[in-house]
Every structure is written in structure tokens, then in C-alpha cells.
Design a protein around this motif. Sequence first.
Motif, mmCIF file in Angstrom:
data_model
loop_
_atom_site.group_PDB
_atom_site.id
_atom_site.type_symbol
_atom_site.label_atom_id
_atom_site.label_comp_id
_atom_site.label_asym_id
_atom_site.label_seq_id
_atom_site.Cartn_x
_atom_site.Cartn_y
_atom_site.Cartn_z
ATOM 1 N N SER A 145 -0.050 121.307 10.773
ATOM 2 C CA SER A 145 -0.801 122.684 11.024
ATOM 3 C C SER A 145 -2.184 122.904 11.343
ATOM 4 O O SER A 145 -2.991 121.883 10.808
ATOM 5 N N THR A 146 -2.603 123.656 12.056
ATOM 6 C CA THR A 146 -4.078 123.900 12.350
ATOM 7 C C THR A 146 -4.687 124.800 11.121
ATOM 8 O O THR A 146 -4.312 125.956 11.009
ATOM 9 N N GLY A 147 -5.512 124.228 10.534
ATOM 10 C CA GLY A 147 -6.101 125.018 9.509
ATOM 11 C C GLY A 147 -7.309 125.826 9.799
ATOM 12 O O GLY A 147 -7.511 126.162 11.288
ATOM 13 N N THR A 148 -8.240 126.295 9.034
ATOM 14 C CA THR A 148 -9.279 127.388 9.323
ATOM 15 C C THR A 148 -10.491 126.618 10.085
ATOM 16 O O THR A 148 -10.460 125.405 9.810
ATOM 17 N N GLN A 149 -11.049 127.282 10.850
ATOM 18 C CA GLN A 149 -12.408 126.940 11.591
ATOM 19 C C GLN A 149 -13.549 127.560 11.287
ATOM 20 O O GLN A 149 -13.382 128.873 11.212
ATOM 21 N N SER A 150 -14.646 126.812 10.794
ATOM 22 C CA SER A 150 -15.693 127.851 10.230
ATOM 23 C C SER A 150 -16.880 127.344 11.391
ATOM 24 O O SER A 150 -16.936 126.241 11.804
ATOM 25 N N ILE A 151 -17.573 128.538 11.965
ATOM 26 C CA ILE A 151 -18.552 128.202 12.676
ATOM 27 C C ILE A 151 -20.002 128.821 12.181
ATOM 28 O O ILE A 151 -19.893 129.803 11.586
ATOM 29 N N ILE A 152 -21.061 127.912 12.361
ATOM 30 C CA ILE A 152 -22.175 128.334 11.382
ATOM 31 C C ILE A 152 -23.388 128.682 12.694
ATOM 32 O O ILE A 152 -23.584 127.533 13.512
ATOM 33 N N ASP A 153 -24.142 129.631 12.553
ATOM 34 C CA ASP A 153 -24.944 129.822 13.493
ATOM 35 C C ASP A 153 -26.423 129.282 12.649
ATOM 36 O O ASP A 153 -26.829 130.223 11.991
ATOM 37 N N LYS A 154 -26.936 128.412 13.115
ATOM 38 C CA LYS A 154 -28.386 128.222 12.119
ATOM 39 C C LYS A 154 -29.403 129.042 12.445
ATOM 40 O O LYS A 154 -30.168 129.285 11.274
ATOM 41 N N GLN A 155 -29.456 129.646 13.667
ATOM 42 C CA GLN A 155 -30.580 130.568 13.836
ATOM 43 C C GLN A 155 -30.327 131.817 13.144
ATOM 44 O O GLN A 155 -31.450 132.511 12.913
ATOM 45 N N ALA A 156 -28.895 132.204 12.697
ATOM 46 C CA ALA A 156 -28.752 133.475 12.017
ATOM 47 C C ALA A 156 -29.215 133.480 10.680
ATOM 48 O O ALA A 156 -29.047 134.449 10.132
ATOM 49 N N ARG A 157 -29.353 132.350 9.986
ATOM 50 C CA ARG A 157 -29.854 132.243 8.552
ATOM 51 C C ARG A 157 -31.017 132.744 8.483
ATOM 52 O O ARG A 157 -31.998 132.785 9.206
ATOM 53 N N GLU A 158 -31.334 133.128 7.410
ATOM 54 C CA GLU A 158 -32.700 133.832 7.040
ATOM 55 C C GLU A 158 -33.776 132.796 6.760
ATOM 56 O O GLU A 158 -34.818 133.156 7.142
ATOM 57 N N ALA A 205 -34.151 129.972 8.671
ATOM 58 C CA ALA A 205 -33.860 129.111 9.852
ATOM 59 C C ALA A 205 -34.694 128.033 10.063
ATOM 60 O O ALA A 205 -36.075 128.494 9.989
ATOM 61 N N ASN A 206 -34.330 126.781 10.500
ATOM 62 C CA ASN A 206 -35.436 125.918 10.641
ATOM 63 C C ASN A 206 -35.288 125.817 12.318
ATOM 64 O O ASN A 206 -34.714 125.381 13.105
ATOM 65 N N ASP A 207 -36.625 125.814 12.807
ATOM 66 C CA ASP A 207 -36.950 125.912 14.506
ATOM 67 C C ASP A 207 -36.723 124.643 14.872
ATOM 68 O O ASP A 207 -36.595 124.202 15.991
ATOM 69 N N ASN A 208 -36.766 123.553 14.052
ATOM 70 C CA ASN A 208 -36.569 122.042 14.506
ATOM 71 C C ASN A 208 -35.398 121.606 14.657
ATOM 72 O O ASN A 208 -35.067 120.355 14.787
ATOM 73 N N GLN A 209 -34.385 122.547 14.241
ATOM 74 C CA GLN A 209 -33.011 121.956 14.467
ATOM 75 C C GLN A 209 -32.575 121.637 15.820
ATOM 76 O O GLN A 209 -32.902 122.721 16.496
ATOM 77 N N LYS A 210 -31.848 120.504 15.948
ATOM 78 C CA LYS A 210 -31.554 120.222 17.145
ATOM 79 C C LYS A 210 -30.505 120.996 17.914
ATOM 80 O O LYS A 210 -30.358 121.565 18.928
#
Length: 238
Positions: free
Chosen positions: A98-111, A113-118
Motif C-alpha cells: 500500500s502507498t502511505g502518506t507523502q509529506s511535502i516541505i516548502d523550505k522557503q515557507a518556513r519562518e 528559511a535559509n536562503d542558502n538551501q539548495k
Amino acid sequence: MNKISNVTVVMAAACLSIGLIALGFIIKGAALDIKGMERTVQVKGLAEREVVADTVIWPLQFNDADNNLEQLVERVEQKNDAVIAFLKLHGFDDEEISTGTQSIIDKQAREYANDNQKFRYVISSNIIVYSNAPDKVKNALSKVSQLAKQNIAIVQDNYQTRIEYLFTGLNDIKPAMVQEATEKAREVANKFAKDSNSLLGKIKTARQGQFSISDRDSNTPQIKNVRVVTSVEYYLSD
């Protein structure tokens, strides 16, 4: 004449009351004597068995990242298909996968955020195997590194992805284990009675403890230790 009759009735009632009170004390005293003479012994019996797990839950998790969310989602779907194909190649059918849950993280949406993230987006995907064939899981697990050739790195070192082995046949072995634990309790009670020059009587009370199932050790979670303790109280006589 009526006065004499009344006095007689009163005296008779008084005598009856005194008699009932005295009888109550006699009965109470006899009960206390019987209780004081009652001798019992409380013992415990243990039954243990090693069993092999008959069910396994295997979560396969991988992560992927990109700056283009649409392309990332499409690539993760392709990787999901590749993982499922790998599992079917090793004998698992649709009912076990069975296919479980998928989580998506938007790093720029974090309070913070690190501008140097690739990469801006990260997706964690899960495929769950629920099978009654632990041997199939063992075989596929030994070859899961083959997925790395398709740029799929299966996460295997955290709590969410640990493999869980279960034993579901407890009801089949319960009666025999309870009987074994009770027999061992009686052996202990017989020895106590013999050492105290007494005779073992009937069971006064008996309590069955809860069954517990645990891993035999940390290296072989597929082998389980099942145990139960029964508490039995027996009468003793001279």
C-alpha cells in the motif's frame, strides 16, 4: 390471671432474645475458629514459549528534493512505481503493498528559511508492506540496495522506518500455556505441602495473569517470547 399471663409472655420473650443473642455469639465464635484453622498456600506458575513472528510490517521510505514542485512530484511518482515493481519482483502482491502518506516541505515557507538551501521542496514518500510471510521480507530486505541503482535511497535508520514483527497466533497456544502454568504452580504447592508435613487440598482461588509478547532479543525481533503467570491458592490439611 391476665397479669400472670402477661408476665409469662414477657419472660418468655426475654429468654428467647437472650437465647438468640447467645446463639449468635456461638456461631460467630465457631466461624472464627474455623477461619483460624483454615490454612492455605499461594503459589505462582510460569509458562514461556518461543514463537516465530507470523506477520510483518515493513515501511519503505525515501526522500527527494527539487526546486520545481511539479517535476518533483512526477519524479516521486515514478520512484513509487519502481519501489512497487521491486516488491512484486520479490513475491509481494497488491494486497500486501500500500502507498502511505507523502509529506511535502516548502523550505522557503518556513519562518526561519535559509536562503542558502539548495532545494526549495522536499518530499518524503512511504510504501508499506503488510505481509504474513516474514521470509519474503527478509529476502527482499537483503536486496533493497538494488533500488539505489535507480537513485532511490531507502531510509532504514530511524524509528518511522523500523520493521515491525508481530505474532498473531496467541489464541492457539493460550489453553496449553495456561494448563502448563497451572501445573507448575501445583508442583510448587505440592513441594511446600510436603515440606510442611501437610496435604494439598482443592483450589481456593485462581487468577490468570496477562499474556505478554516481547522480542527474544534486539538482534532477532522476528523471534518472540510469550509468557504468562498464574496465581493459585490451595487449601492445606494435616
